[in-house]
Write an enzyme that holds these catalytic residues in place. Structure first.
Site, PDB file in Angstrom:
ATOM      1  N   ASP A 157       0.822  -1.211   0.000  1.00 36.16           N
ATOM      2  CA  ASP A 157       0.000   0.000   0.000  1.00 36.16           C
ATOM      3  C   ASP A 157       0.857   1.263   0.000  1.00 36.16           C
ATOM      4  O   ASP A 157       2.093   1.199   0.171  1.00 36.16           O
ATOM      5  CB  ASP A 157      -0.975  -0.011   1.194  1.00 36.16           C
ATOM      6  CG  ASP A 157      -0.327  -0.352   2.528  1.00 36.16           C
ATOM      7  OD1 ASP A 157       0.916  -0.374   2.605  1.00 36.16           O
ATOM      8  OD2 ASP A 157      -1.059  -0.597   3.499  1.00 36.16           O
TER       9      ASP A 157
ATOM     10  N   HIS B 206      -7.721  -4.047   9.860  1.00 40.36           N
ATOM     11  CA  HIS B 206      -7.400  -3.866   8.439  1.00 40.36           C
ATOM     12  C   HIS B 206      -6.101  -4.583   8.076  1.00 40.36           C
ATOM     13  O   HIS B 206      -5.201  -4.728   8.903  1.00 40.36           O
ATOM     14  CB  HIS B 206      -7.381  -2.386   8.031  1.00 40.36           C
ATOM     15  CG  HIS B 206      -6.239  -1.552   8.501  1.00 40.36           C
ATOM     16  ND1 HIS B 206      -6.402  -0.380   9.212  1.00 40.36           N
ATOM     17  CD2 HIS B 206      -4.896  -1.682   8.331  1.00 40.36           C
ATOM     18  CE1 HIS B 206      -5.224   0.151   9.446  1.00 40.36           C
ATOM     19  NE2 HIS B 206      -4.288  -0.616   8.929  1.00 40.36           N
TER      20      HIS B 206
HETATM   21  C1  GLP Z   1      -0.938   0.693   8.563  1.00 42.51           C
HETATM   22  C2  GLP Z   1      -0.594  -0.032   7.239  1.00 42.51           C
HETATM   23  C3  GLP Z   1      -0.728  -1.509   7.391  1.00 42.51           C
HETATM   24  C4  GLP Z   1      -0.126  -1.919   8.713  1.00 42.51           C
HETATM   25  C5  GLP Z   1      -0.999  -1.427   9.816  1.00 42.51           C
HETATM   26  C6  GLP Z   1      -0.434  -1.632  11.191  1.00 42.51           C
HETATM   27  O1  GLP Z   1      -1.916   1.655   8.431  1.00 42.51           O
HETATM   28  N1  GLP Z   1      -1.342   0.377   6.112  1.00 42.51           N
HETATM   29  O2  GLP Z   1      -0.128  -2.157   6.288  1.00 42.51           O
HETATM   30  O3  GLP Z   1      -0.046  -3.313   8.796  1.00 42.51           O
HETATM   31  O4  GLP Z   1      -1.432  -0.109   9.601  1.00 42.51           O
HETATM   32  O5  GLP Z   1       0.633  -0.772  11.404  1.00 42.51           O
HETATM   33  P1  GLP Z   1       1.620  -0.932  12.640  1.00 42.51           P
HETATM   34  O6  GLP Z   1       2.413  -2.139  12.368  1.00 42.51           O
HETATM   35  O7  GLP Z   1       2.419   0.321  12.636  1.00 42.51           O
HETATM   36  O8  GLP Z   1       0.764  -1.071  13.846  1.00 42.51           O
END
Ligand code: GLP
Length: 250
Positions: free
Chosen positions: A67, A138
């Protein structure tokens, strides 16, 4: 689905790095689906270290990222392209032309999405897709919604995602409101999936992904339908699963 519990973030990172390294060693020209966020950062540090020590090489690896924020230039320090360069690509021997992240500045967003899917197809699909998970379940930027979207598309970010990611920006208003993301179909097409999760604030999302109903209001739960998923989490992130008696390794 195999679930591995590690004591803390560092142990989780090392274990996840070993799984990804095994893929690269076994298949040096593999196609890796990569992810950003705090969850995989430690894993990237281990992989970069092992690459520098010549335990493995990324010389033939091709990568596609999950993404990217819409509207951020590749050199913006919060873009996912910047993250990948800064945390991983600049420290390993991967060839720049073999890495791809959606172009956040693409003038024609629909064309960029179509080109991204065509690129993944031309690579022969993804061998190993790395995922984190959002607090709201998500994956990539596939937010809870009424439908699954198959291919790469533009999403409106959920308020909770904007809030969660605001920590990286000067103010919450600076967080982009939209993003490019691979769709659920792209993710499920990967031959293997590795999900990393750390911290108590992920415990509910991990629990729902593993035990909840398979429905688009919890995108991560779709992983229950994939035949080759490994989750590596720390004790906190797996806390609700283990409290519910779900069997995990470690
Ligand atoms: C973000 C990304 C995701 C990621 C998630 C968790 O918004 N788009 O791909 O897995 O949120 O992020 P983190 O690992 O910083 O908690």
């Amino acid at each position: 689905m195999r679930i591995y519990r590690e004591k803390d973030y560092d142990a989780m990172s090392r274990h996840a790095a070993a799984i990804l390294a095994a893929e690269v060693i076994h298949r040096p020209d593999c196609v890796l689906g990569l992810a950003t966020g705090s969850s995989p950062e430690g894993m990237y540090r281990y992989l970069a270290d092992w690459n520098q020590k010549k335990f493995l090489s990324f010389r033939e690896v091709r990568s596609v990222n999950l993404d990217e924020y819409k509207g951020l230039a590749p050199d913006h320090n919060q873009s996912y392209r910047y993250f990948m360069q800064d945390r991983f690509f600049n420290h390993i021997d991967i060839l720049p032309e073999n890495t791809r992240v959606p172009d956040g500045l693409a003038a024609d967003a629909a064309a960029e999405c179509a080109a991204y899917d065509a690129h993944i197809r031309a690579l022969g699909g993804i061998d190993l897709q790395l995922l984190g998970i959002g607090r709201n379940g998500h994956i990539g930027f596939n937010e809870p919604s009424g439908d699954y979207v198959k291919g790469t598309h533009i999403v409106d970010l959920a308020p909770s995602t904007i809030e969660a990611n605001a920590r990286f920006f000067a103010t919450p208003d600076d967080v982009p409101r939209q993003a490019f993301t691979m769709g659920i179909g792209c993710i499920l097409s990967a031959r293997k999936i590795l999900l990393v999760a750390s911290g108590a604030d992920k415990a509910e999302a991990v629990y729902q992904a593993v035990c909840g109903p398979v429905a688009p209001h919890c995108p991560g739960a779709i992983l229950q339908l994939h035949s080759n998923v490994v989750i590596v989490g720390d004790e906190a992130a797996l806390g609700k699963l283990t409290a519910a008696g779900v069997s995990v390794c470690g």
